[in-house]
Design an enzyme around this catalytic site. Structure first.
Site, PDB file in Angstrom:
ATOM      1  N   ASN A 290     -39.089   3.426  43.292  1.00 58.48           N
ATOM      2  CA  ASN A 290     -39.026   1.985  42.903  1.00 58.48           C
ATOM      3  C   ASN A 290     -39.772   1.800  41.658  1.00 58.48           C
ATOM      4  O   ASN A 290     -40.771   2.553  41.429  1.00 58.48           O
ATOM      5  CB  ASN A 290     -39.437   1.023  43.749  1.00 58.48           C
TER       6      ASN A 290
ATOM      7  N   GLU B 256     -41.313  -1.095  39.479  1.00 62.12           N
ATOM      8  CA  GLU B 256     -41.463  -2.693  39.304  1.00 62.12           C
ATOM      9  C   GLU B 256     -41.635  -3.168  37.912  1.00 62.12           C
ATOM     10  O   GLU B 256     -41.878  -2.253  37.220  1.00 62.12           O
ATOM     11  CB  GLU B 256     -42.652  -3.140  40.279  1.00 62.12           C
TER      12      GLU B 256
ATOM     13  N   CYS C 169     -35.132  -0.935  42.803  1.00 68.01           N
ATOM     14  CA  CYS C 169     -35.407  -0.057  44.278  1.00 68.01           C
ATOM     15  C   CYS C 169     -35.276   1.456  44.029  1.00 68.01           C
ATOM     16  O   CYS C 169     -34.357   1.975  43.028  1.00 68.01           O
ATOM     17  CB  CYS C 169     -34.482  -0.388  45.404  1.00 68.01           C
TER      18      CYS C 169
ATOM     19  N   GLU D 198     -33.533   3.279  45.969  1.00 68.55           N
ATOM     20  CA  GLU D 198     -31.943   3.822  45.977  1.00 68.55           C
ATOM     21  C   GLU D 198     -31.259   3.741  44.816  1.00 68.55           C
ATOM     22  O   GLU D 198     -30.591   4.546  44.349  1.00 68.55           O
ATOM     23  CB  GLU D 198     -31.467   3.340  47.077  1.00 68.55           C
TER      24      GLU D 198
ATOM     25  N   CYS E 135     -32.338  -2.578  51.401  1.00 68.34           N
ATOM     26  CA  CYS E 135     -32.088  -3.870  51.035  1.00 68.34           C
ATOM     27  C   CYS E 135     -30.720  -4.056  51.037  1.00 68.34           C
ATOM     28  O   CYS E 135     -29.726  -3.307  50.942  1.00 68.34           O
ATOM     29  CB  CYS E 135     -32.867  -4.474  50.015  1.00 68.34           C
TER      30      CYS E 135
END
Ligand code: THU
Length: 133
Positions: free
Chosen positions: A43, A45, A54, A56, A87
């Protein structure tokens, strides 16, 4: 080493590179592509929170950048009492490059603890045929 072990190790390794100064929650992911290669992500940010991505999504981007389009399996690893699942947005991202056998492994720092088919996690998805019906 099995594909599953290699996937877990890669996800764990990439998790160390997570940039998560706002949540403090580091996540790693690794994909086994249709070509047998492994792609990792973490991830990343951003101070403008919605711009964060994310783990993924990072792994999916790496796979596509290498020219591969099929996710045979994906593992997601985080440290916590509960296992994390991708998510909703990432389930949809995984779906885009999946087939009926695509497997989602959930892991903590000890190893892979659970395994699902993507269809179990996203059983009633918006999919390509929806556009044509
Ligand atoms: N996160 C992921 O990278 N993958 C998931 O499956 C769930 C959440 C990240 C997003 C954010 O950087 C942090 O975890 C806290 O939500």
């Amino acid at each position: 080493m099995s594909d599953k072990d290699a996937l877990f190790r890669t996800a764990l390794e990439y998790r160390h590179n997570a940039y998560a100064p706002y949540s403090g929650f580091a996540v790693g992911a690794a994909i086994l592509g249709g070509n047998g290669k492994i792609y990792g992500g973490c991830n990343v940010e951003n101070i403008s929170y919605p711009c964060g991505t994310c783990a993924e999504a990072g792994a999916i981007a790496a796979m596509n950048a290498d020219g591969e389009r099929l996710i045979k399996a994906i593992v997601v690893v985080a440290d916590g009492k509960d296992l994390i699942t991708p998510c909703g947005a990432c389930l949809q991202r995984i779906l885009e490059f999946s087939d009926t056998n695509t497997t989602v492994y959930l892991a903590n720092l000890e190893g892979i603890k659970k395994s699902y088919k993507l269809g179990q996690l996203l059983p009633v998805a918006f999919h390509e045929e929806s556009l044509r019906s």
